[in-house]
Write a protein that holds these residues in place. Structure first.
Motif, PDB file in Angstrom:
ATOM      1  N   LYS A   1       0.849  -0.968   0.083  1.00 31.72           N
ATOM      2  CA  LYS A   1      -0.064   0.067   0.157  1.00 31.72           C
ATOM      3  C   LYS A   1       0.945   1.223  -0.085  1.00 31.72           C
ATOM      4  CE  LYS A   1      -4.357  -1.777   1.858  1.00 31.72           C
ATOM      5  NZ  LYS A   1      -5.236  -1.242   2.998  1.00 31.72           N
ATOM      6  N   ALA A   2       1.980   1.075   0.885  1.00 37.10           N
ATOM      7  CA  ALA A   2       2.957   2.349   0.772  1.00 37.10           C
ATOM      8  C   ALA A   2       3.357   2.639  -0.653  1.00 37.10           C
ATOM      9  CB  ALA A   2       3.904   2.159   1.875  1.00 37.10           C
ATOM     10  N   LEU A   3       3.619   1.591  -1.342  1.00 37.19           N
ATOM     11  CA  LEU A   3       4.365   1.370  -2.579  1.00 37.19           C
ATOM     12  C   LEU A   3       3.507   2.094  -3.668  1.00 37.19           C
ATOM     13  CD1 LEU A   3       6.422   0.976  -4.672  1.00 37.19           C
ATOM     14  CD2 LEU A   3       5.408  -1.367  -5.061  1.00 37.19           C
ATOM     15  N   ARG A   4       1.985   1.664  -3.390  1.00 35.79           N
ATOM     16  CA  ARG A   4       0.806   2.157  -4.261  1.00 35.79           C
ATOM     17  C   ARG A   4       0.716   3.937  -4.056  1.00 35.79           C
ATOM     18  NH1 ARG A   4      -4.925   0.612  -2.331  1.00 35.79           N
ATOM     19  NH2 ARG A   4      -4.261   1.757  -0.754  1.00 35.79           N
TER      20      ARG A   4
ATOM     21  N   PHE B   1      -9.067   4.064  -3.322  1.00 36.58           N
ATOM     22  CA  PHE B   1      -8.777   2.719  -3.903  1.00 36.58           C
ATOM     23  C   PHE B   1      -9.187   1.617  -2.993  1.00 36.58           C
ATOM     24  CE2 PHE B   1      -6.252   4.816  -7.125  1.00 36.58           C
ATOM     25  CZ  PHE B   1      -6.365   4.084  -8.392  1.00 36.58           C
ATOM     26  N   ASP B   2      -8.959   1.862  -1.653  1.00 32.65           N
ATOM     27  CA  ASP B   2      -9.281   0.850  -0.505  1.00 32.65           C
ATOM     28  C   ASP B   2     -10.878   0.764  -0.506  1.00 32.65           C
ATOM     29  OD1 ASP B   2      -6.971   0.527   0.050  1.00 32.65           O
ATOM     30  OD2 ASP B   2      -6.517   1.751   1.467  1.00 32.65           O
ATOM     31  N   LEU B   3     -11.646   1.848  -0.531  1.00 33.15           N
ATOM     32  CA  LEU B   3     -12.979   2.069  -0.551  1.00 33.15           C
ATOM     33  C   LEU B   3     -13.680   0.906  -1.476  1.00 33.15           C
ATOM     34  CD1 LEU B   3     -13.720   5.289   0.858  1.00 33.15           C
ATOM     35  CD2 LEU B   3     -14.173   3.302   2.066  1.00 33.15           C
ATOM     36  N   TYR B   4     -13.042   1.240  -2.540  1.00 37.12           N
ATOM     37  CA  TYR B   4     -13.685   0.828  -3.906  1.00 37.12           C
ATOM     38  C   TYR B   4     -13.703  -0.923  -3.637  1.00 37.12           C
ATOM     39  CZ  TYR B   4     -14.426   5.004  -6.527  1.00 37.12           C
ATOM     40  OH  TYR B   4     -14.953   6.318  -7.022  1.00 37.12           O
TER      41      TYR B   4
ATOM     42  N   THR C   1      -3.501  -2.538  -5.409  1.00 37.10           N
ATOM     43  CA  THR C   1      -4.666  -2.701  -4.430  1.00 37.10           C
ATOM     44  C   THR C   1      -5.111  -4.026  -4.602  1.00 37.10           C
ATOM     45  OG1 THR C   1      -5.342  -0.249  -5.153  1.00 37.10           O
ATOM     46  CG2 THR C   1      -6.872  -1.934  -3.890  1.00 37.10           C
ATOM     47  N   VAL C   2      -4.933  -5.041  -5.526  1.00 35.99           N
ATOM     48  CA  VAL C   2      -5.232  -6.149  -5.603  1.00 35.99           C
ATOM     49  C   VAL C   2      -4.619  -7.152  -4.897  1.00 35.99           C
ATOM     50  CG1 VAL C   2      -5.819  -8.186  -7.297  1.00 35.99           C
ATOM     51  CG2 VAL C   2      -6.767  -6.143  -7.889  1.00 35.99           C
ATOM     52  N   LEU C   3      -3.273  -6.715  -5.115  1.00 35.24           N
ATOM     53  CA  LEU C   3      -2.132  -7.443  -4.442  1.00 35.24           C
ATOM     54  C   LEU C   3      -2.209  -7.150  -2.878  1.00 35.24           C
ATOM     55  CD1 LEU C   3       0.376  -8.994  -4.323  1.00 35.24           C
ATOM     56  CD2 LEU C   3       1.694  -7.043  -4.966  1.00 35.24           C
ATOM     57  N   ALA C   4      -2.512  -6.018  -2.477  1.00 37.67           N
ATOM     58  CA  ALA C   4      -2.698  -5.717  -1.168  1.00 37.67           C
ATOM     59  C   ALA C   4      -3.678  -6.477  -0.364  1.00 37.67           C
ATOM     60  CB  ALA C   4      -2.632  -4.234  -0.867  1.00 37.67           C
TER      61      ALA C   4
END
Length: 253
Positions: free
Chosen positions: A54-57, A122-125, A216-219
């Motif tokens: 997530k930090a990388l995103r 992105f997290d909410l979606y 996001t998918v990976l996280a």
């Protein structure tokens, strides 16, 4: 005044207390005592790669805005903001990342805030997609409730962005905002906070957004793997999909 600020933070403990009064506490403690420690430890260790992704995103979105923020400081800012976010209602404390970026990179606060806002969206979606899939797949809602579950979050999250990013509607808001004297100027002036926020969001073009989606998918793959490991540790025999559904619905609530 202090009581009003404290009550929202105590809401989670209140709900936990209500749940504990409705379960067999003996069985609850026994289940915790019999948990498989190696699986729990593995789930805990996965916190690090999950947060680093997530930090990388977030850092990727900063790059899209032309903001250079090192791997180590951006990761530390992300970890620190999550810690503060866990102590505040709705994890709003995570927006402190904008303070770090504004201070360390010397950018306007509105522009710094735009990357954090996009990061949370992105997290909410992701939670919305899995949560709605849970409602449908588990048969927890009829067509009307499902449509409501999809429609309300989409309108709440997408419509304000469309109004903000659309030139015509934003021009109308800007003209209206500038009528409110100094405050309006600070928000909607040429270098106003809202203008900086909008400009930052507009820099997240499709190529940049697609990689953010992949991250996001990976996280969340890591996140739901953690939940599945904890279920296995507690000898809860359900599939990873069912665990993911349950966690997504709980996170949305």
């Amino acid at each position: 005044m202090k009581i009003r600020k404290t009550l929202p933070r105590l809401l989670g403990f209140l709900l936990l207390g209500i749940l504990l009064t409705r379960i067999d506490r003996g069985q609850f403690l026994t289940a915790l005592g019999n948990a498989a420690i190696p699986l729990v430890a593995a789930a805990v260790v996965l916190n690090v790669p999950g947060i680093l992704v997530k930090a990388l995103r977030w850092r990727w979105m900063l790059r899209a805005q032309g903001i250079s923020y090192g791997v180590i400081p951006s990761s530390l800012a992300y970890f620190g903001s999550i810690f503060i976010g866990l102590l505040t209602p709705g994890r709003l404390g995570e927006f402190i990342k904008a303070v770090y970026v504004s201070r360390d990179c010397g950018v306007a606060s509105g522009r710094a805030f735009s990357s954090v806002l996009a990061d949370r969206i992105f997290d909410l979606y992701a939670l919305m997609i899995v949560g709605v899939a849970a409602l449908v797949s588990l048969g927890l809602a009829d067509n009307g409730v499902t449509a409501l579950a999809i429609g309300v979050p989409v309108v709440a999250l997408v419509l304000p962005l469309l109004l903000l990013l659309n030139n015509s509607t934003f021009g109308w808001f800007q003209a209206l905002g500038n009528r409110f004297g100094k405050l309006g100027g600070k928000l909607f002036g040429p270098e106003g906070w809202v203008v900086e926020l909008r400009n930052g969001l507009k820099q997240l073009t499709l190529p940049w957004a697609l990689l953010a989606v992949a991250l996001t998918v990976l996280a969340y793959a890591v996140f739901y793997t953690q939940a599945y490991l904890l279920a296995l540790a507690l000898d809860i025999n359900v599939g990873v999909v069912q665990v993911s559904y349950a966690v997504a619905l709980g996170s949305l609530i």
